[in-house]
Design a protein around this motif. Structure first.
Motif, PDB file in Angstrom:
ATOM      1  N   MET A   1     -78.041  30.068 -72.346  1.00 51.76           N
ATOM      2  CA  MET A   1     -78.292  28.636 -72.081  1.00 51.76           C
ATOM      3  C   MET A   1     -78.265  27.864 -73.394  1.00 51.76           C
ATOM      4  O   MET A   1     -78.845  28.302 -74.371  1.00 51.76           O
ATOM      5  CB  MET A   1     -79.653  28.478 -71.421  1.00 51.76           C
ATOM      6  N   PRO A   2     -77.591  26.757 -73.428  1.00 53.39           N
ATOM      7  CA  PRO A   2     -77.489  25.992 -74.680  1.00 53.39           C
ATOM      8  C   PRO A   2     -78.759  25.207 -74.990  1.00 53.39           C
ATOM      9  O   PRO A   2     -79.423  24.737 -74.067  1.00 53.39           O
ATOM     10  CB  PRO A   2     -76.347  25.030 -74.386  1.00 53.39           C
ATOM     11  N   LEU A   3     -79.035  25.046 -76.261  1.00 52.44           N
ATOM     12  CA  LEU A   3     -80.206  24.315 -76.751  1.00 52.44           C
ATOM     13  C   LEU A   3     -81.431  24.617 -75.898  1.00 52.44           C
ATOM     14  O   LEU A   3     -82.025  23.746 -75.289  1.00 52.44           O
ATOM     15  CB  LEU A   3     -79.932  22.805 -76.806  1.00 52.44           C
ATOM     16  N   ASP A   4     -81.771  25.893 -75.867  1.00 44.81           N
ATOM     17  CA  ASP A   4     -82.966  26.326 -75.133  1.00 44.81           C
ATOM     18  C   ASP A   4     -84.022  26.708 -76.167  1.00 44.81           C
ATOM     19  O   ASP A   4     -83.906  27.739 -76.812  1.00 44.81           O
ATOM     20  CB  ASP A   4     -82.598  27.526 -74.248  1.00 44.81           C
ATOM     21  N   LEU A   5     -85.022  25.881 -76.326  1.00 51.54           N
ATOM     22  CA  LEU A   5     -86.002  26.112 -77.391  1.00 51.54           C
ATOM     23  C   LEU A   5     -87.312  26.663 -76.829  1.00 51.54           C
ATOM     24  O   LEU A   5     -88.390  26.172 -77.113  1.00 51.54           O
ATOM     25  CB  LEU A   5     -86.231  24.825 -78.191  1.00 51.54           C
ATOM     26  N   ALA A 293     -88.497  24.500 -90.519  1.00 52.65           N
ATOM     27  CA  ALA A 293     -88.610  25.521 -89.473  1.00 52.65           C
ATOM     28  C   ALA A 293     -87.507  25.336 -88.436  1.00 52.65           C
ATOM     29  O   ALA A 293     -86.817  26.297 -88.053  1.00 52.65           O
ATOM     30  CB  ALA A 293     -89.986  25.452 -88.809  1.00 52.65           C
ATOM     31  N   LEU A 294     -87.322  24.111 -87.996  1.00 50.80           N
ATOM     32  CA  LEU A 294     -86.309  23.845 -86.969  1.00 50.80           C
ATOM     33  C   LEU A 294     -84.920  24.201 -87.478  1.00 50.80           C
ATOM     34  O   LEU A 294     -84.114  24.804 -86.765  1.00 50.80           O
ATOM     35  CB  LEU A 294     -86.369  22.376 -86.540  1.00 50.80           C
ATOM     36  N   ASN A 295     -84.658  23.842 -88.726  1.00 50.94           N
ATOM     37  CA  ASN A 295     -83.331  24.156 -89.253  1.00 50.94           C
ATOM     38  C   ASN A 295     -83.132  25.659 -89.423  1.00 50.94           C
ATOM     39  O   ASN A 295     -82.016  26.159 -89.297  1.00 50.94           O
ATOM     40  CB  ASN A 295     -83.091  23.437 -90.580  1.00 50.94           C
ATOM     41  N   TYR A 297     -84.510  27.986 -87.424  1.00 48.57           N
ATOM     42  CA  TYR A 297     -84.195  28.474 -86.071  1.00 48.57           C
ATOM     43  C   TYR A 297     -82.740  28.158 -85.707  1.00 48.57           C
ATOM     44  O   TYR A 297     -82.051  28.954 -85.075  1.00 48.57           O
ATOM     45  CB  TYR A 297     -85.135  27.857 -85.034  1.00 48.57           C
ATOM     46  N   ARG A 298     -82.307  26.987 -86.128  1.00 46.37           N
ATOM     47  CA  ARG A 298     -80.918  26.596 -85.842  1.00 46.37           C
ATOM     48  C   ARG A 298     -79.946  27.527 -86.570  1.00 46.37           C
ATOM     49  O   ARG A 298     -78.969  27.993 -85.985  1.00 46.37           O
ATOM     50  CB  ARG A 298     -80.733  25.148 -86.298  1.00 46.37           C
ATOM     51  N   SER A 301     -79.932  30.931 -84.966  1.00 46.26           N
ATOM     52  CA  SER A 301     -79.156  30.919 -83.715  1.00 46.26           C
ATOM     53  C   SER A 301     -77.662  30.976 -84.016  1.00 46.26           C
ATOM     54  O   SER A 301     -76.904  31.663 -83.328  1.00 46.26           O
ATOM     55  CB  SER A 301     -79.441  29.640 -82.919  1.00 46.26           C
ATOM     56  N   ARG A 302     -77.271  30.239 -85.040  1.00 51.40           N
ATOM     57  CA  ARG A 302     -75.847  30.221 -85.395  1.00 51.40           C
ATOM     58  C   ARG A 302     -75.403  31.606 -85.865  1.00 51.40           C
ATOM     59  O   ARG A 302     -74.338  32.084 -85.474  1.00 51.40           O
ATOM     60  CB  ARG A 302     -75.612  29.175 -86.483  1.00 51.40           C
ATOM     61  N   ALA A 305     -75.014  34.013 -83.093  1.00 48.59           N
ATOM     62  CA  ALA A 305     -73.814  33.762 -82.285  1.00 48.59           C
ATOM     63  C   ALA A 305     -72.547  34.098 -83.060  1.00 48.59           C
ATOM     64  O   ALA A 305     -71.450  33.725 -82.647  1.00 48.59           O
ATOM     65  CB  ALA A 305     -73.792  32.301 -81.827  1.00 48.59           C
ATOM     66  N   ASN A 316     -80.553  24.365 -97.997  1.00 45.75           N
ATOM     67  CA  ASN A 316     -81.871  24.943 -97.745  1.00 45.75           C
ATOM     68  C   ASN A 316     -82.699  25.009 -99.004  1.00 45.75           C
ATOM     69  O   ASN A 316     -83.866  24.652 -99.026  1.00 45.75           O
ATOM     70  CB  ASN A 316     -81.729  26.379 -97.222  1.00 45.75           C
TER      71      ASN A 316
END
Lengths: 388, 357
Positions: A1-5, A293-295, A297-298, A301-302, A305, A316
Motif C-alpha cells: 500500500m502506498p504512503l502507509d505510515l 525522523a520522517l525523512n 523513514y522515507r 522505504s526507498r 523498494a 542528511n
C-alpha cells in the motif's frame, strides 16, 4: 500500500520486545563518557551486554550476529534504544560504517572474520582517514602501503582518528601505488592498532578527553588478507563508507527526538524566567527532529523498494548536524548561568549533560566531511551546478 | 510502513504537471498579470476533464473515493505551476467538506441539497469558494457559483448571488481574494452544532495541508529556475553557479526543501484526525514548507541579481505565489503559536517512537 505510515503487528511486537529488554538491561546510572579510558571500558562492556541479547546490529544476517531485520525494524529498535536512554554506541565506526562496507565489498572470509566480533562488541574500530595534509582534501593522502610478499608494510601519519585512543582496530585508505596521485592508487586496509610499528597518541578534545588520536605507522605489517577490495579501489570503497556515515545510520533520528523531548522539559522548568522567543526555538528543535525522523523513514522505504542512497546523504548530514547545534544551543541559552557548569559541579542540572551535548554538537558540522564540502557535493552532484 | 508513493499516485501527478505546463505557462501567467487573459473557463474545464475536482469525492457522488495521501502530490504540482486556479480549495477543501456535511446531515432536505452540491463540485460543474475564519480573505475561483461559509459552529452553503464579496487585489494575480461583507443574509443551507464545528476544523486542516504542499511545489520551481540561471549566467569568465557562494546558497535551499517534503506527506496521512498529533503535523507542515518556499524565493532572486527584480523574468510569479501561500489557512503566527503550545505546553507526547502516534 502506498504512503502507509502505520506499523504492522509484527513491527509493534518487535517494539514491545526491545522495550522490555531495554527496561531490564539499560544501566540505571549513566556510564562515564566514552571519550575517556574508564568510560570506554564501561561502554565496551555494554556492547557485550547488548550482544548477549542479540541486539548488536539487528539488520545484519543471523550468521554475523544480527537478526536479519529490515531498516524499518532497525528504526524501531533505535527509537526504543534512545527512549530507554541507553548508552552511546562505542562501536559505531564498526557497526554503522565498516560493517555495511564489508557487507558490500568484503570477501566471505573477511565477513566471517570481522562482522560477528563487531556485532559482539569484542573488537572496537577506529577510523583512519585524515592526515595532517589531507583533511577536506582527502585525496591528498600520503600514507603508503607497500606490498612485500603476502604482507603490506604501512608507513605514514593519520590524524583526527575517532575512538583510536582506546580501540582495537582501524580502517583507512593508504597509497599502494607510489607513482599515483589524487584518487587513484589508494587501497582500503584493515589494521590492528595494538601491534609493533603502530603508535597511537591521544589528542585531547575541547572537553578535555582524548576522543580522537593520531596514529603513526612505522613499518607496521598487515597480511594481504586485511585488504578490502582490490588495490586501487580504496577511494571508491571509502566513498561508500562515507555515504553510510552521512546517510542513514550514523545519527539515528531517535537520538534527536529524545534530546528535543528533554529540551521541552527544560523549557517547562525555566518558562517563567525565560525569553519567550526561546519557545519558538524549542518548537523548532522538536520539528526538526521529527522532520529528520520522517525523512529517515522515507529513505528507508526507498532503500527497501530497491533504491539507493547517494548524494542525498549530504543533505542528511547537514540537516542533523545543524539541528543538533540549534537544539543544544537553545538549551544553553535556557540554562543561562547554569549552562557552563561541568557535570561534577554541585549545582549542575542533573542527568542532562547539556554542556557535553553542546560541545559534541559543535563537531557535527566538521566531522564526516565538513558541511561546506557537503554543500559543494549537493550543488554539483544533486543540482548539477558546474564544478569550480 | 511504506513511505513510497505508488505508481498511480505519481502518474496522476505527472498528468497534472503536463497539463499545468500548458495552462499555467509563463506566457499565460503574464497575460493574467497584464489583465489580457480570458481563459479562466478553459482552464477550469481542462482540470475538470482530467477528473481532478473529484479525487476526494465518494464514488456515489461521481468521485474517485481517494484519500488525502492521493491528493497531496497533485497539490504539490499546483504549487509548482503557480496554477492560477484554486484547485486545492475546490478539490481538497470544498469537496471533502461537502462530503462530510452531506454524510452527517440531520434532515433529508439538507442532505439532498448538500449531496447535489457535492456532485456538482466534484464534477467541476460548480465553482465553490470556502470562507473560513482562519482566512481574513477568501480565495475564490473566477466567477464562483457557490460559497461555503464556515463559522465557529455553523457551515452555510450559499449561492453566489446571496453573498456580497469585496475584491481585495493582491500581489499574486493568479489568486482572486475577497472580503465577505457581514452580516450575511439568511439564505442557503445551514449545518449547525458539533458536526459543523468538526467539519469546519477539518476544512482548515486540509486548507493548511494543501497550502503547504503547494509551497513545496513552488519552492522546487524557484530552485529549478535559480539553478538553471546559475548555469547560464557567466561572470568573471565562469558560470556563476561554479562559485561556492552561489552553490552554498542553493544547497541550503535544497536541504530545507528536502526536509519539508516528508513532513507534508506524513501530515496528509492524518489530516482528518481531530487529535493533537494531527494538529502538530499540519502546523509543522505549514511552517516547514513556508520556510522552504521563503528561502527558495529569496535565494532565487539573489542568484538572478537585477534580472530577478525585473517584471519580464517569470521568477516573480512563483515568488508571489510563495508569499500568498504563506498567508493562507493560518499564516506563520497561527501555526507557530499552535505548535509552541503543543510542544512546550506538554499537550503532545514527545520523544522517540511518537512520530506516527
Amino acid at each position: 500500500m502506498p504512503l502507509d505510515l502505520t506499523f504492522t503487528p509484527q513491527q509493534q511486537a518487535l517494539r514491545a520486545e526491545v522495550r522490555a529488554w531495554m527496561t531490564a538491561h539499560v544501566p540505571r546510572t549513566p556510564l562515564a563518557t566514552l571519550e575517556g579510558e574508564a568510560g570506554f571500558a564501561q561502554h565496551r562492556q555494554w556492547e557485550r551486554t547488548l550482544a548477549s541479547g542479540n541486539w548488536g546490529m539487528i539488520t545484519w544476517p543471523r550468521e554475523y550476529g544480527g537478526r536479519g531485520a529490515n531498516l524499518i525494524e532497525w528504526l524501531i529498535f533505535e527509537e526504543e534504544y534512545y527512549r530507554a536512554n541507553a548508552p552511546l554506541r562505542v562501536n559505531q565506526n564498526g557497526i554503522f560504517l565498516l560493517g555495511p562496507t564489508l557487507m558490500e565489498f568484503g570477501t566471505a572470509q573477511q565477513k566471517a572474520r570481522f562482522l560477528p566480533r563487531m556485532a559482539a562488541g569484542e573488537e572496537i574500530w577506529a577510523q583512519a582517514w585524515s592526515e595532517p595534509q589531507a583533511g577536506s582534501d582527502l585525496a591528498g593522502i600520503r600514507a603508503t602501503a607497500q606490498r612485500e610478499g603476502d604482507q603490506y608494510v604501512l608507513r605514514g601519519h593519520k590524524i583526527w582518528s575517532s575512538r583510536a585512543a582506546f580501540a582495537d582496530w582501524c580502517f583507512g585508505i593508504f597509497r599502494t601505488d607510489p607513482a599515483s596521485g589524487r584518487h587513484n592508487g589508494l587501497t582500503f586496509m584493515l589494521v590492528p592498532l595494538r601491534q609493533p610499528g603502530v603508535r597511537v597518541r591521544g589528542i585531547r578534545q575541547i572537553h578535555g578527553e582524548p576522543g580522537f588520536a593520531e596514529i603513526f605507522f612505522e613499518e607496521a605489517r598487515v597480511p594481504v588478507a586485511n585488504r578490502l577490495g582490490e588495490e586501487g579501489q580504496g577511494w571508491h570503497i571509502a566513498m561508500a563508507t562515507a555515504g553510510f556515515e552521512r546517510g542513514l545510520m550514523l545519527r539515528s533520528p531517535a537520538r534527536f527526538q529524545a534530546a528535543a523531548q528533554r529540551l521541552a522539559h527544560l523549557w517547562r522548568s525555566h518558562a517563567t524566567q525565560a525569553d519567550p522567543a526561546l519557545a519558538a526555538q524549542v518548537a523548532q528543535a522538536w520539528m526538526d527532529a521529527e522532520a529528520y525522523a520522517l525523512n529517515t523513514y522515507r529513505t528507508a522505504s526507498r532503500l527497501m523498494a530497491g533504491g539507493t542512497i547517494g548524494v542525498e546523504a549530504s543533505l542528511n548530514k547537514i540537516f542533523w548536524s545543524e539541528l543538533d547545534l540549534q537544539l543544544h544551543g537553545t538549551a544553553m541559552r535556557l540554562l543561562g548561568a547554569h549552562a557552563a557548569l561541568r557535570a561534577q559541579a554541585p549545582d549542575v542540572v542533573q542527568d542532562a549533560g547539556w554542556l557535553e551535548g553542546y560541545i559534541f554538537s559543535l563537531a557535527g558540522p566538521i566531522y564526516a566531511g565538513t558541511n561546506e564540502i557537503q554543500r559543494n557535493v549537493i550543488a554539483e552532484r544533486l543540482l548539477g551546478l558546474p564544478r569550480g | 510502513m511504506d513511505f513510497n508513493f505508488s505508481e498511480e499516485q505519481r502518474m496522476m501527478a505527472g498528468a497534472l504537471r503536463e497539463l499545468a505546463a500548458d495552462l499555467s505557462s509563463g506566457e499565460r501567467l503574464r497575460a493574467i498579470y497584464d489583465g489580457t487573459d480570458s481563459a479562466d473557463r478553459q482552464r477550469w474545464d481542462a482540470l475538470a476533464e482530467l477528473g481532478l475536482f473529484s479525487v476526494l469525492a465518494p464514488q456515489g457522488s461521481g468521485g474517485m473515493s481517494l484519500t488525502d495521501s492521493d491528493f497531496i502530490l497533485l497539490a504539490e504540482e499546483a504549487g509548482h505551476a503557480a496554477l492560477p486556479v484554486p484547485l486545492c480549495e475546490q478539490a481538497g477543501v470544498a469537496v471533502p467538506l461537502l462530503a462530510e456535511l452531506a454524510g452527517g446531515a440531520a434532515d433529508s432536505g439538507t442532505a439532498a441539497a448538500l449531496a447535489e452540491a457535492l456532485q456538482a463540485a466534484a464534477s467541476g460543474a460548480s465553482r465553490v469558494a470556502v470562507a473560513h475564519p482562519i482566512n481574513p480573505f477568501t480565495l475564490a475561483p473566477a466567477d464562483p457559483t457557490h460559497w461555503l461559509v464556515c463559522n465557529a459552529d455553523t457551515v452555510r452553503l450559499l449561492e453566489a448571488r446571496e453573498v456580497k464579496a469585496v475584491p481585495e487585489p493582491t500581489a499574486d494575480a493568479g489568486r482572486l481574494l475577497y472580503r465577505l461583507e457581514a452580516p450575511l443574509q439568511q439564505h442557503g443551507v445551514t449545518v449547525r452544532g458539533a458536526a459543523a464545528a468538526a467539519a469546519a476544523a477539518r476544512a482548515a486542516q486540509r486548507g493548511a495541508l494543501y497550502a503547504a504542499a503547494q509551497s513545496v511545489g513552488v519552492a522546487q520551481r524557484l530552485t529549478d529556475i535559480a539553478v538553471s540561471y546559475a548555469c547560464e549566467r557567466v561572470q568573471f569568465g565562469k558560470p556563476i553557479g561554479a562559485y561556492q557562494a552561489i552553490k552554498h546558497h542553493l544547497a541550503n535551499v535544497q536541504v530545507k526543501l528536502e526536509f519539508a517534503r516528508p513532513v507534508v506527506y506524513a501530515a496528509a496521512t492524518r489530516v482528518a484526525d481531530p487529535d493533537a498529533g494531527a494538529q502538530a503535523a499540519v502546523s509543522h507542515a505549514a511552517l516547514a514548507a513556508a520556510a522552504a518556499a521563503d528561502l527558495a524565493a529569496r535565494t532565487a532572486i539573489q542568484v538572478h541579481g537585477a534580472m530577478g527584480y525585473s517584471w519580464e523574468v517569470d521568477l516573480h510569479f512563483y515568488m508571489k505565489r510563495a508569499w500568498a501561500l504563506a498567508g493562507s489557512w493560518g499564516a506563520h503566527s497561527f501555526h507557530a503559536r499552535r505548535i509552541q503550545a503543543l510542544v512546550c505546553g506538554g499537550e503532545l507526547t514527545l520523544g522517540p517512537g511518537q512520530t506516527f502516534e
